[in-house]
Design an enzyme around this catalytic site. Structure first.
Site, mmCIF file in Angstrom:
data_model
loop_
_atom_site.group_PDB
_atom_site.id
_atom_site.type_symbol
_atom_site.label_atom_id
_atom_site.label_comp_id
_atom_site.label_asym_id
_atom_site.label_seq_id
_atom_site.Cartn_x
_atom_site.Cartn_y
_atom_site.Cartn_z
ATOM 1 N N ARG A 31 2.313 48.057 67.871
ATOM 2 C CA ARG A 31 4.108 48.773 67.060
ATOM 3 C C ARG A 31 3.548 50.464 67.420
ATOM 4 O O ARG A 31 2.646 51.143 68.086
ATOM 5 C CB ARG A 31 2.637 49.132 65.373
ATOM 6 C CG ARG A 31 3.600 48.546 64.945
ATOM 7 C CD ARG A 31 4.704 47.851 64.485
ATOM 8 N NE ARG A 31 5.081 47.165 63.311
ATOM 9 C CZ ARG A 31 5.292 45.410 63.787
ATOM 10 N NH1 ARG A 31 5.117 45.769 64.619
ATOM 11 N NH2 ARG A 31 5.359 44.883 62.697
ATOM 12 N N GLU A 72 11.603 53.567 66.472
ATOM 13 C CA GLU A 72 12.711 52.888 66.814
ATOM 14 C C GLU A 72 13.643 52.372 65.385
ATOM 15 O O GLU A 72 14.896 51.896 66.157
ATOM 16 C CB GLU A 72 12.194 51.669 66.766
ATOM 17 C CG GLU A 72 11.010 50.857 65.947
ATOM 18 C CD GLU A 72 10.211 49.760 66.547
ATOM 19 O OE1 GLU A 72 9.661 49.462 67.399
ATOM 20 O OE2 GLU A 72 10.027 48.919 65.457
ATOM 21 N N HIS A 74 11.478 45.346 70.318
ATOM 22 C CA HIS A 74 11.363 44.959 69.260
ATOM 23 C C HIS A 74 11.322 43.389 68.846
ATOM 24 O O HIS A 74 12.023 42.209 68.335
ATOM 25 C CB HIS A 74 11.170 45.516 67.962
ATOM 26 C CG HIS A 74 9.835 45.388 67.483
ATOM 27 N ND1 HIS A 74 9.884 46.212 66.027
ATOM 28 C CD2 HIS A 74 9.474 43.849 67.011
ATOM 29 C CE1 HIS A 74 8.357 45.534 65.681
ATOM 30 N NE2 HIS A 74 8.309 44.343 66.363
#
Ligand code: NAI
Length: 342
Positions: free
Chosen positions: A239, A268, A300
């Site tokens: 993360r 993000e 991601h």
């Protein structure tokens, strides 16, 4: 329960989510509605006629959103991710149940982390563009043998363990840190379990496979970067907020960090999964990161395999079925006080 009466609102949906969920839903028969928007305090009013919401990693499920969801009569938040750091669990306690997909393709994520290591080390991503431009120079592309180097894996859950095993295949020395170490597995596999400081000090490649928790926010920061070997490669498919990005930038500028592979980024939410190619990136830290030749930043996508997308839809819909049939929830996320007791 008549499945058609169970109305599920999906947020942050892309065409591949819709395809996959509609395909798997032929076995379940729920009523699915797909919204492209993130779930946020501004969009939560879309949930008024729904029984469950299905959210993803960049949706905001804070106390304000939870209050509104509970008020509209939504009963279930079905996360279609394994991480749930974006859900205010305390706010949900005794009002909304939360379920998740604990594993959809640990192999896919582990393989992706290793792909980032190989790409960054040997510059294949840059070579692709050079040769397409008839530039056959290899200047600047020198890498290092992985064989004999030390990889430190932070978090030896499902993904971290697979990364350990792949890197052992390259002949790397693999060390690992986990506050809840799997000692039998480590001993059987010849993985040395070490303290976090030792992992920072010895790693040629440091790769993050732990969840984001209140305890480890910004675990990679100026102080911990200073403990690392000069030129270390840092990989993050965990993360974004595990890394204090400003400090990472400073480390990259000084050469203390040799390269960084980032599939996640602390800010993000506004950018990842969206096309900004005709727009201005207003996040200066993100824009600066993208200027470094030794940074590989992706959006991601470590989870993004055919197997994972099918597993996500199958597990999410069976989580919903369990809830609305009154069955025991296999993949419930418990509120913090119950997690502590479990
Ligand atoms: P997991 O729950 O199987 O393993 C996590 C491990 O981290 C556990 O062994 C736990 O004890 C350990 N851990 C907890 N706190 C830690 C800390 N402070 N330092 C070191 N280790 C710690 O989870 P899994 O499936 O291996 O996934 C790991 C993380 O990867 C997820 O939490 C998620 O944030 C991220 N992820 C990212 C994806 C992507 O597409 N980029 C896809 C799937 C997961």
């Amino acid at each position: 329960m008549n499945p058609a009466d169970v109305r599920i609102a999906f947020f942050d949906t892309k065409p591949y989510d819709k395809d996959s969920f509609e395909r798997q839903n032929s076995q379940f028969g729920f009523s699915l509605t797909f919204f492209p928007n993130h779930l946020t305090p501004q969009t939560v009013s879309l949930c008024q006629d729904f029984d469950a919401v299905c959210a993803f990693v960049n949706d905001t499920i804070n106390a304000e959103v939870v209050d509104k969801l509970a008020g509209y009569g939504v009963q279930l938040i079905a996360m279609r991710s394994s991480g749930y750091n974006n859900v205010d669990l305390k706010a949900c306690a005794d009002r909304l149940k939360i379920v998740r997909v604990p594993a959809y393709s640990p192999h896919g994520v582990a393989e992706y982390a290793v792909a980032m290591m190989l790409t960054l080390n040997r510059n294949t991503h840059r070579a692709f563009y050079r040769t397409r431009d008839s530039n056959f120079s290899i200047n600047g592309f020198m890498g290092f043998d992985l064989y004999g180097k030390t990889a430190a894996i932070i978090g030896t859950g499902q993904i971290g363990r697979i990364v350990c095993e792949i890197l052992q295949g390259f002949g790397m020395k693999v060390i690992a840190y986990d506050p809840f170490p799997a000692k039998a597995w480590a001993q059987e596999r010849g993985i040395e379990l070490v303290d976090l400081e030792v992992a920072y000090e010895q790693a040629d490649i440091l790769t993050l496979h732990c969840p984001l928790t209140p305890q480890n926010i910004h675990m990679i920061n100026r102080e911990t970067i200073a403990m690392m070997k000069r030129g270390v490669m840092v990989i993050n498919t965990g993360r974004g907020k595990l890394i204090r990005t400003e400090d990472l930038l400073e480390g990259l500028r000084s050469g203390q960090i040799g390269s960084a592979g980032l599939d996640v980024y602390e800010e993000e939410t506004d950018y990842f999964f969206e096309d900004y190619s005709n727009l201005i990136v207003k996040d200066d830290v993100l824009a600066r990161l993208l200027t470094f030749p030794n940074v590989l930043l992706t959006s991601h996508q470590a989870f993004f395999t055919q197997e994972a997308i099918a597993n996500i839809a199958q597990t999410t819909l069976s989580n919903v079925r369990e809830f609305f049939s009154g069955e025991k929830l296999t993949n419930e996320v418990l509120p913090p006080q119950k997690q502590a007791k479990a």
